[in-house]
Design an enzyme around this catalytic site. Structure first.
Site, PDB file in Angstrom:
ATOM      1  N   THR A   1       0.839  -1.216   0.000  1.00  0.00           N
ATOM      2  CA  THR A   1       0.000   0.000   0.000  1.00  0.00           C
ATOM      3  C   THR A   1       0.869   1.260   0.000  1.00  0.00           C
ATOM      4  O   THR A   1       0.503   2.273  -0.596  1.00  0.00           O
ATOM      5  CB  THR A   1      -0.955   0.048   1.217  1.00  0.00           C
ATOM      6  OG1 THR A   1      -0.189  -0.117   2.416  1.00  0.00           O
ATOM      7  CG2 THR A   1      -2.022  -1.027   1.147  1.00  0.00           C
TER       8      THR A   1
ATOM      9  N   ILE B   1       4.184  -0.895   8.055  1.00  0.00           N
ATOM     10  CA  ILE B   1       5.235  -1.902   7.884  1.00  0.00           C
ATOM     11  C   ILE B   1       6.479  -1.300   7.224  1.00  0.00           C
ATOM     12  O   ILE B   1       7.602  -1.687   7.521  1.00  0.00           O
ATOM     13  CB  ILE B   1       4.708  -3.132   7.105  1.00  0.00           C
ATOM     14  CG1 ILE B   1       5.758  -4.235   7.123  1.00  0.00           C
ATOM     15  CG2 ILE B   1       4.305  -2.806   5.693  1.00  0.00           C
ATOM     16  CD1 ILE B   1       5.193  -5.599   7.107  1.00  0.00           C
TER      17      ILE B   1
ATOM     18  N   CYS C   1      -4.876 -14.584 -27.744  1.00  0.00           N
ATOM     19  CA  CYS C   1      -3.613 -15.080 -28.288  1.00  0.00           C
ATOM     20  C   CYS C   1      -3.741 -15.152 -29.813  1.00  0.00           C
ATOM     21  O   CYS C   1      -4.849 -15.180 -30.347  1.00  0.00           O
ATOM     22  CB  CYS C   1      -3.357 -16.456 -27.701  1.00  0.00           C
ATOM     23  SG  CYS C   1      -1.890 -17.292 -28.294  1.00  0.00           S
TER      24      CYS C   1
ATOM     25  N   HIS D   1       0.142 -16.680  -4.608  1.00  0.00           N
ATOM     26  CA  HIS D   1      -0.970 -16.383  -5.511  1.00  0.00           C
ATOM     27  C   HIS D   1      -0.520 -16.006  -6.916  1.00  0.00           C
ATOM     28  O   HIS D   1      -1.289 -15.409  -7.670  1.00  0.00           O
ATOM     29  CB  HIS D   1      -1.846 -15.285  -4.893  1.00  0.00           C
ATOM     30  CG  HIS D   1      -2.547 -15.736  -3.643  1.00  0.00           C
ATOM     31  ND1 HIS D   1      -2.985 -14.880  -2.665  1.00  0.00           N
ATOM     32  CD2 HIS D   1      -2.869 -16.986  -3.208  1.00  0.00           C
ATOM     33  CE1 HIS D   1      -3.555 -15.582  -1.687  1.00  0.00           C
ATOM     34  NE2 HIS D   1      -3.479 -16.854  -1.991  1.00  0.00           N
TER      35      HIS D   1
HETATM   36  P1  NAD Z   1      -5.895  -7.594   2.855  1.00  0.00           P
HETATM   37  O1  NAD Z   1      -6.276  -6.479   1.956  1.00  0.00           O
HETATM   38  O2  NAD Z   1      -6.930  -8.572   3.238  1.00  0.00           O
HETATM   39  O3  NAD Z   1      -5.309  -6.993   4.207  1.00  0.00           O
HETATM   40  C1  NAD Z   1      -4.291  -6.047   4.191  1.00  0.00           C
HETATM   41  C2  NAD Z   1      -3.886  -5.797   5.626  1.00  0.00           C
HETATM   42  O4  NAD Z   1      -2.734  -4.974   5.599  1.00  0.00           O
HETATM   43  C3  NAD Z   1      -4.948  -5.080   6.452  1.00  0.00           C
HETATM   44  O5  NAD Z   1      -5.135  -5.788   7.654  1.00  0.00           O
HETATM   45  C4  NAD Z   1      -4.345  -3.689   6.707  1.00  0.00           C
HETATM   46  O6  NAD Z   1      -4.600  -3.227   8.024  1.00  0.00           O
HETATM   47  C5  NAD Z   1      -2.876  -3.933   6.559  1.00  0.00           C
HETATM   48  N1  NAD Z   1      -2.130  -2.800   6.010  1.00  0.00           N
HETATM   49  C6  NAD Z   1      -2.425  -2.061   4.923  1.00  0.00           C
HETATM   50  N2  NAD Z   1      -1.432  -1.187   4.664  1.00  0.00           N
HETATM   51  C7  NAD Z   1      -0.498  -1.368   5.645  1.00  0.00           C
HETATM   52  C8  NAD Z   1       0.745  -0.771   5.930  1.00  0.00           C
HETATM   53  N3  NAD Z   1       1.258   0.189   5.150  1.00  0.00           N
HETATM   54  N4  NAD Z   1       1.434  -1.196   7.015  1.00  0.00           N
HETATM   55  C9  NAD Z   1       0.940  -2.189   7.822  1.00  0.00           C
HETATM   56  N5  NAD Z   1      -0.241  -2.794   7.582  1.00  0.00           N
HETATM   57  C10 NAD Z   1      -0.955  -2.395   6.500  1.00  0.00           C
HETATM   58  O7  NAD Z   1      -4.636  -8.308   2.174  1.00  0.00           O
HETATM   59  P2  NAD Z   1      -4.204  -9.846   2.186  1.00  0.00           P
HETATM   60  O8  NAD Z   1      -4.251 -10.390   3.553  1.00  0.00           O
HETATM   61  O9  NAD Z   1      -2.947  -9.901   1.409  1.00  0.00           O
HETATM   62  O10 NAD Z   1      -5.345 -10.612   1.375  1.00  0.00           O
HETATM   63  C11 NAD Z   1      -5.863 -10.070   0.181  1.00  0.00           C
HETATM   64  C12 NAD Z   1      -5.660 -10.872  -1.088  1.00  0.00           C
HETATM   65  O11 NAD Z   1      -5.656  -9.941  -2.140  1.00  0.00           O
HETATM   66  C13 NAD Z   1      -4.364 -11.608  -1.197  1.00  0.00           C
HETATM   67  O12 NAD Z   1      -4.669 -12.868  -1.645  1.00  0.00           O
HETATM   68  C14 NAD Z   1      -3.563 -10.867  -2.269  1.00  0.00           C
HETATM   69  O13 NAD Z   1      -3.092 -11.786  -3.229  1.00  0.00           O
HETATM   70  C15 NAD Z   1      -4.543  -9.996  -2.995  1.00  0.00           C
HETATM   71  N6  NAD Z   1      -4.064  -8.602  -3.253  1.00  0.00           N
HETATM   72  C16 NAD Z   1      -2.788  -8.379  -3.679  1.00  0.00           C
HETATM   73  C17 NAD Z   1      -2.360  -7.092  -3.913  1.00  0.00           C
HETATM   74  C18 NAD Z   1      -0.927  -6.890  -4.364  1.00  0.00           C
HETATM   75  O14 NAD Z   1      -0.352  -7.774  -4.993  1.00  0.00           O
HETATM   76  N7  NAD Z   1      -0.303  -5.753  -4.038  1.00  0.00           N
HETATM   77  C19 NAD Z   1      -3.209  -6.001  -3.721  1.00  0.00           C
HETATM   78  C20 NAD Z   1      -4.542  -6.274  -3.308  1.00  0.00           C
HETATM   79  C21 NAD Z   1      -4.940  -7.581  -3.061  1.00  0.00           C
END
Ligand code: NAD
Length: 242
Positions: free
Chosen positions: A27, A230, A149, A120
């Site tokens: 994020t 984080i 394709c 994933h």
């Molecule tokens: P989630 O969205 O369910 O949870 C994200 C968690 O991260 C939340 O609890 C939030 O409080 C915390 N968070 C957000 N920003 C933060 C920061 N800067 N510092 C600390 N904590 C922070 O994500 P998940 O558990 O990974 O599950 C979602 C699914 O969606 C996964 O399977 C993933 O593959 C997919 N996804 C991936 C991406 C990516 O690749 N960047 C983006 C969105 C969703």
């Protein structure tokens, strides 16, 4: 802050660190997560992400799948943040066994991490469902609608959609790394997506550091809980490489 000091000491004292993370790790690179307040979850789409990003939806409504996918999932120009860079640095120092990630954005590799276990899959890789020919993420972005394709088959991302199973080889390697770890750091994940979230149960070590903005089901098991960013936590606690 006392927690930061403890995290720094844990990272310094450990030799077989495994990091288990999710969307919250990216994020701070500008990629929205699914569940926090600004996440995709609350955005105004007709269906929740879990419905759109499912195997069934891809097959039955490919145009809608790709509209969402291009707008919300394929984020171009995102760069690794302090969390990605700190983890790559720990690996360079020979202290980190693996990054186990639920993310599909490829940012750990962009930061320099080598042993990245992508539970994933990854949006950088795509393939034709009929002939297997491979395509880049740029190819997907360059066309409109459901990408096709040369053979006529539909191209799909090499990601695990809801309703699909995880890659057994990746899971096996992730479990192996987690079992061997002397420190498990969990961060940026709601631990709500199974079976991925269940992999942390294989951890047999003593210290579990959990860094997340919102509460998770594993908070009670953490020996160190940091409720915050984080990027800030790992960025502050890992000395940058020279
Ligand atoms: P989630 O969205 O369910 O949870 C994200 C968690 O991260 C939340 O609890 C939030 O409080 C915390 N968070 C957000 N920003 C933060 C920061 N800067 N510092 C600390 N904590 C922070 O994500 P998940 O558990 O990974 O599950 C979602 C699914 O969606 C996964 O399977 C993933 O593959 C997919 N996804 C991936 C991406 C990516 O690749 N960047 C983006 C969105 C969703």
């Amino acid at each position: 802050m006392e927690e930061m000091k403890r995290l720094k000491a844990l990272l310094a004292d450990s030799r077989r660190i495994v990091f288990f993370g999710g969307a919250g790790v990216s994020t701070e690179s500008g990629i929205p997560d699914f569940r926090s307040v600004d996440g995709l979850y609350r955005a105004r789409w007709k269906y929740p992400p879990e419905t759109i990003l499912s195997h069934e939806f891809l097959i039955e409504r490919p145009e809608d799948f790709y509209e969402f996918y291009r707008e919300k999932i394929l984020v171009f120009g995102a760069r690794p943040n302090r969390a990605h860079l700190a983890l790559a640095e720990l690996e360079r120092q020979g202290k980190l066994l693996a990054v186990v990630t639920q993310n599909i954005d490829g940012l750990h590799q962009a930061a320099g991490s080598r042993r990245v276990l992508e539970l994933h899959g990854c949006t950088r890789r795509n393939y034709c469902m009929a002939c297997g020919r491979e395509y880049s993420a740029e190819d997907i972005l360059a066309c409109a609608g459901a990408p096709r394709c040369a053979c006529g088959g539909m191209i799909r991302p090499d990601v695990v959609l809801y309703g699909e199973g995880l890659d057994g080889r990746v899971v096996k390697e992730a479990v192996g790394a987690i079992r061997r770890a002397d420190l498990l750091v969990v961060g940026g994940t709601s631990l709500a997506v199974y079976p991925a979230a269940g992999l942390i149960d294989y951890y047999a070590g003593g210290e579990l550091a959990l860094i997340n903005r919102d509460p998770t089901p594993a908070d009670g098991r953490a020996t160190l809980l940091i409720r915050g960013s984080i990027g800030e936590a790992l960025g502050e606690c890992v000395e940058p490489g020279r």
